[in-house]
Write an enzyme that holds these catalytic residues in place. Sequence first.
Site, PDB file in Angstrom:
ATOM      1  N   PHE A  71      -1.401  -4.203  -5.213  1.00 36.78           N
ATOM      2  CA  PHE A  71      -2.163  -5.451  -5.220  1.00 36.78           C
ATOM      3  C   PHE A  71      -2.994  -5.523  -3.951  1.00 36.78           C
ATOM      4  CE2 PHE A  71       0.081  -6.711  -8.850  1.00 36.78           C
ATOM      5  CZ  PHE A  71      -0.381  -7.939  -9.300  1.00 36.78           C
ATOM      6  N   LYS A 108      -8.774   0.795  -1.042  1.00 36.43           N
ATOM      7  CA  LYS A 108      -7.310   0.820  -1.082  1.00 36.43           C
ATOM      8  C   LYS A 108      -6.812   1.756  -2.174  1.00 36.43           C
ATOM      9  CE  LYS A 108      -3.446  -2.427  -0.697  1.00 36.43           C
ATOM     10  NZ  LYS A 108      -3.052  -3.880  -0.660  1.00 36.43           N
ATOM     11  N   LYS A 128      -4.442   4.643  -0.702  1.00 36.81           N
ATOM     12  CA  LYS A 128      -3.007   4.552  -0.996  1.00 36.81           C
ATOM     13  C   LYS A 128      -2.568   5.491  -2.119  1.00 36.81           C
ATOM     14  CE  LYS A 128      -2.895   1.280   2.039  1.00 36.81           C
ATOM     15  NZ  LYS A 128      -2.370  -0.064   1.850  1.00 36.81           N
ATOM     16  N   LYS A 157      17.956 -16.375  20.625  1.00 32.02           N
ATOM     17  CA  LYS A 157      16.760 -17.203  20.610  1.00 32.02           C
ATOM     18  C   LYS A 157      16.116 -17.219  21.990  1.00 32.02           C
ATOM     19  CE  LYS A 157      15.184 -21.961  20.101  1.00 32.02           C
ATOM     20  NZ  LYS A 157      15.559 -23.367  19.897  1.00 32.02           N
ATOM     21  N   ASN A 174       4.337 -14.649   5.405  1.00 31.94           N
ATOM     22  CA  ASN A 174       3.110 -15.119   4.777  1.00 31.94           C
ATOM     23  C   ASN A 174       3.449 -16.103   3.668  1.00 31.94           C
ATOM     24  OD1 ASN A 174       3.477 -13.533   2.212  1.00 31.94           O
ATOM     25  ND2 ASN A 174       3.325 -11.829   3.672  1.00 31.94           N
ATOM     26  N   ASP A 201       1.926  -6.754   7.591  1.00 30.07           N
ATOM     27  CA  ASP A 201       1.280  -5.560   8.152  1.00 30.07           C
ATOM     28  C   ASP A 201       1.772  -5.239   9.563  1.00 30.07           C
ATOM     29  OD1 ASP A 201      -0.361  -5.098   5.906  1.00 30.07           O
ATOM     30  OD2 ASP A 201      -1.784  -6.627   6.597  1.00 30.07           O
TER      31      ASP A 201
END
Length: 396
Positions: A321, A335, A339, A287, A208, A277
Site C-alpha cells: 500500500f 514504490k 519494493k 520514563k 500514526n 518509517d
Amino acid sequence: MLTNRNILLCVGGGIASYKAAALASKLVQAGANVQVAMTKNAQQFVGKTTFAALTRKPVYDDVFIEHDASKIAHIDLADEADLIVVAPATANLIAKLAHGIADDFITTTILAATCPVVVAPAMNVNMLEHPATVRNMERLMADGVHLIAPGVGNLACGWIGKGRLPEPEELVETLSGLFQPKPLANRHVLISAGPTVERIDPVRYLTNDSSGKMGIALAEAARDAGATVTLVHGPVREALPTGITTKAVESGDEMLEAMLADYDKQDLVIMAAAVADYRPTVRYDRKQKKIDGPLRIELEETTDILRTLGERKTNQILVGFAAETENLEKHAQQKLIRKQADFIVANDVSRADIGFSSDENQVTVYGNNHPAVHYDQQSKTRLAAALIEQFTEALQ
C-alpha cells in the site's frame, strides 16, 4: 445465492428476537426455504405465530412434540438444512452449544447437524466480554462455527457498546456470501493491518493514525473467498474477524518477524499496515523526566518490511500500500519497482473522507505488466472484496 437453500433459523431469547422476525422475512424474500426453531425464552419476546406467518411453516420449540409422526423432527431438520443460523444467540445458548449440551429443540438439532452453523451473538457488552463468554465463543470457532461479530451502539439495557445484533439486511448479505464460489479455497493469504508503535520509553512512542480497517476488511474478504488467512496487526480498536488466525504485534521488527514466520507457504501477501518509517535510536527503560529547554530525539530508519518481503519473494503475489498526500501515481510506480512488489494500492490519506480511520476508501492499483485500475470511493468492505477478486485473478 439463497434461492432454494434450506435454512434453519434458531431464535434465542433476547430483545433482539424482533430482528429475527425481519431476518426470516428477508430470507424468504431471497428465495430460501426457512424453518424456525425457538427457545421458550424467545417466545417471551416474539410469538410463534409471527414466524409461522412469515415462513408459512410450523415453528419448532419442543423436542418431544412431533409435527409428523413418521419423522423425528430435530434429526430431520438437521439432515435437511444447508445452513443453520442462530440469531440472536444469547450467552446461555452460546454456552450450551460450546459444551455440547442438548436439552431443548435448538441444541439437540445443532448437535445432530453436519451443515455449516452460523452464530450471531447479541447481549449486554459486559456479558459479551465476560471471560466465560469469550472462552465459549473461542471454543465454537475452534469447532468450525462461523461467528458474526456483533455491532456497536445503544443496547436495550441502556449501555452503549458492543453487543447489537447486526441489521437483517447485513445478516442476509453475510449468509449469501457463505454460498458464493470460493476462488481462494486451498490458498494461503497473509495480511498486515493497522499501525506500528516505536517506543521512546515505557509511556511515549511514535505511531500514526492507521485504524487497521482496510487490512481487516481485506482479511474478511479473503476468508469469505475460501482462503486460509493470517492477519498480523498492530494496535487496533476494530473488532477482529472470526475464522482467521490473528497475530498481535507492536513494533515494526515484531511485525516483520511475524510476517516472515508464515511467508514461505503463502500464495498472496498484502502489506496493508502503516509501518513507522523511523524509530528512536535509544529506547529508555524508564520514563524520561521533563527537562528545561528543547528535547531532541535521534531517529533511525526501521527495517523496510515490504522491501524485505520483495527480496525474499518466490512464487507469492506481493501487494503493498502507498499512503500518500501528493503525486500518487509517481510515488506508487516508484514504490512498485523499489519494493519488488506485484501490485501497489495507492490512496490519498490527506482526505478525511477516505483517509485513516474512515469507513470508506478510494484507491488506484498499479501492477507490473498490468494497467492501472481505479476504484471509486466506496466502503472499505466492498473495496476489499473487489481488491481480493483482482488479486485472485493474478494467482491463476
